[in-house]
Design a protein around this motif. Structure first.
Motif, PDB file in Angstrom:
ATOM      1  N   VAL A 210       0.844  -1.196   0.000  1.00 41.43           N
ATOM      2  CA  VAL A 210       0.000   0.000   0.000  1.00 41.43           C
ATOM      3  C   VAL A 210       0.877   1.243   0.000  1.00 41.43           C
ATOM      4  N   GLN A 211       1.924   1.228   0.797  1.00 38.82           N
ATOM      5  CA  GLN A 211       2.845   2.364   0.834  1.00 38.82           C
ATOM      6  C   GLN A 211       3.545   2.526  -0.519  1.00 38.82           C
ATOM      7  N   ASP A 212       3.935   1.414  -1.128  1.00 42.31           N
ATOM      8  CA  ASP A 212       4.562   1.464  -2.446  1.00 42.31           C
ATOM      9  C   ASP A 212       3.594   2.020  -3.486  1.00 42.31           C
TER      10      ASP A 212
ATOM     11  N   GLU B   7      -6.612   4.259 -12.942  1.00 39.81           N
ATOM     12  CA  GLU B   7      -6.901   2.912 -12.444  1.00 39.81           C
ATOM     13  C   GLU B   7      -6.310   2.702 -11.055  1.00 39.81           C
ATOM     14  N   LEU B   8      -5.094   3.183 -10.863  1.00 43.80           N
ATOM     15  CA  LEU B   8      -4.420   3.007  -9.578  1.00 43.80           C
ATOM     16  C   LEU B   8      -5.114   3.807  -8.484  1.00 43.80           C
ATOM     17  N   VAL B   9      -5.486   5.039  -8.786  1.00 39.34           N
ATOM     18  CA  VAL B   9      -6.160   5.894  -7.814  1.00 39.34           C
ATOM     19  C   VAL B   9      -7.566   5.376  -7.521  1.00 39.34           C
ATOM     20  N   GLY B  10      -8.233   4.850  -8.533  1.00 38.25           N
ATOM     21  CA  GLY B  10      -9.603   4.388  -8.374  1.00 38.25           C
ATOM     22  C   GLY B  10      -9.751   3.078  -7.622  1.00 38.25           C
TER      23      GLY B  10
ATOM     24  N   ASN C 207      -9.704   0.569  -4.552  1.00 36.67           N
ATOM     25  CA  ASN C 207      -9.799   0.665  -3.093  1.00 36.67           C
ATOM     26  C   ASN C 207      -8.557   0.107  -2.419  1.00 36.67           C
ATOM     27  N   THR C 208      -8.051  -0.972  -2.954  1.00 32.58           N
ATOM     28  CA  THR C 208      -6.799  -1.561  -2.466  1.00 32.58           C
ATOM     29  C   THR C 208      -5.915  -1.781  -3.682  1.00 32.58           C
ATOM     30  N   PRO C 209      -4.628  -1.724  -3.508  1.00 31.24           N
ATOM     31  CA  PRO C 209      -3.742  -1.869  -4.671  1.00 31.24           C
ATOM     32  C   PRO C 209      -3.744  -3.292  -5.232  1.00 31.24           C
ATOM     33  N   ASP C 210      -4.414  -3.477  -6.346  1.00 30.08           N
ATOM     34  CA  ASP C 210      -4.425  -4.752  -7.051  1.00 30.08           C
ATOM     35  C   ASP C 210      -3.043  -4.961  -7.669  1.00 30.08           C
ATOM     36  N   ALA C 211      -2.500  -6.149  -7.529  1.00 28.07           N
ATOM     37  CA  ALA C 211      -1.143  -6.427  -8.007  1.00 28.07           C
ATOM     38  C   ALA C 211      -0.982  -6.159  -9.495  1.00 28.07           C
TER      39      ALA C 211
ATOM     40  N   THR D 121       1.211  -2.773 -13.798  1.00 28.73           N
ATOM     41  CA  THR D 121       1.028  -1.997 -15.025  1.00 28.73           C
ATOM     42  C   THR D 121       1.477  -0.555 -14.818  1.00 28.73           C
ATOM     43  N   ALA D 122       1.092   0.024 -13.688  1.00 31.34           N
ATOM     44  CA  ALA D 122       1.474   1.408 -13.387  1.00 31.34           C
ATOM     45  C   ALA D 122       2.984   1.527 -13.232  1.00 31.34           C
ATOM     46  N   ARG D 123       3.583   0.582 -12.538  1.00 28.46           N
ATOM     47  CA  ARG D 123       5.040   0.615 -12.349  1.00 28.46           C
ATOM     48  C   ARG D 123       5.757   0.485 -13.688  1.00 28.46           C
ATOM     49  N   ALA D 124       5.268  -0.392 -14.563  1.00 23.35           N
ATOM     50  CA  ALA D 124       5.893  -0.568 -15.879  1.00 23.35           C
ATOM     51  C   ALA D 124       5.797   0.709 -16.708  1.00 23.35           C
TER      52      ALA D 124
END
Length: 107
Positions: free
Chosen positions: A11-13, A57-60, A62-66, A71-74
């Motif tokens: 979550v912090q990441d 997608e990341l902001v929307g 509720n919990t960070p889906d892997a 995808t966001a990190r890439a």
């Protein structure tokens, strides 16, 4: 999505990734110098829109889906690498994106 100190690291990441992505996708396409340099590397309006979509997608979530985080990190890692290549002689432009000349931001 503010991370609480006792929340899991993922979550912090994700929170840190949201902040980095936000800076790149909100400042990059609005700065004509950055747009011109990045366009020469193949980053067009569709590329910037993909970054905005990944951020949404990341902001929307509720919990960070892997899968969303991956995808966001890439996208962010690709954006950081491309920015370093396109803006290598312009540390001020890199700084506007929240990147430094140390290249540690793509991790």
């Amino acid at each position: 999505m503010a991370a609480h100190p006792n929340q899991p690291t993922d979550v912090q990441d994700a929170d840190a990734l949201i902040h980095r992505l936000h800076r790149v996708v909100t400042r990059g396409p609005c700065d004509l110098d950055i747009v011109a340099a990045m366009r020469a590397m193949g980053c067009d309006e569709v590329w910037w829109a993909a970054g905005e979509s990944v951020l949404a997608e990341l902001v929307g979530a509720n919990t960070p889906d892997a899968a969303v985080v991956a995808t966001a990190r890439a996208w962010y890692d690709d954006a950081a690498r491309t920015a370093y290549e396109a803006l290598t002689t312009s540390p001020g432009l890199l700084a506007r994106l929240g990147l430094t000349t140390g290249k540690n931001d793509a991790n």
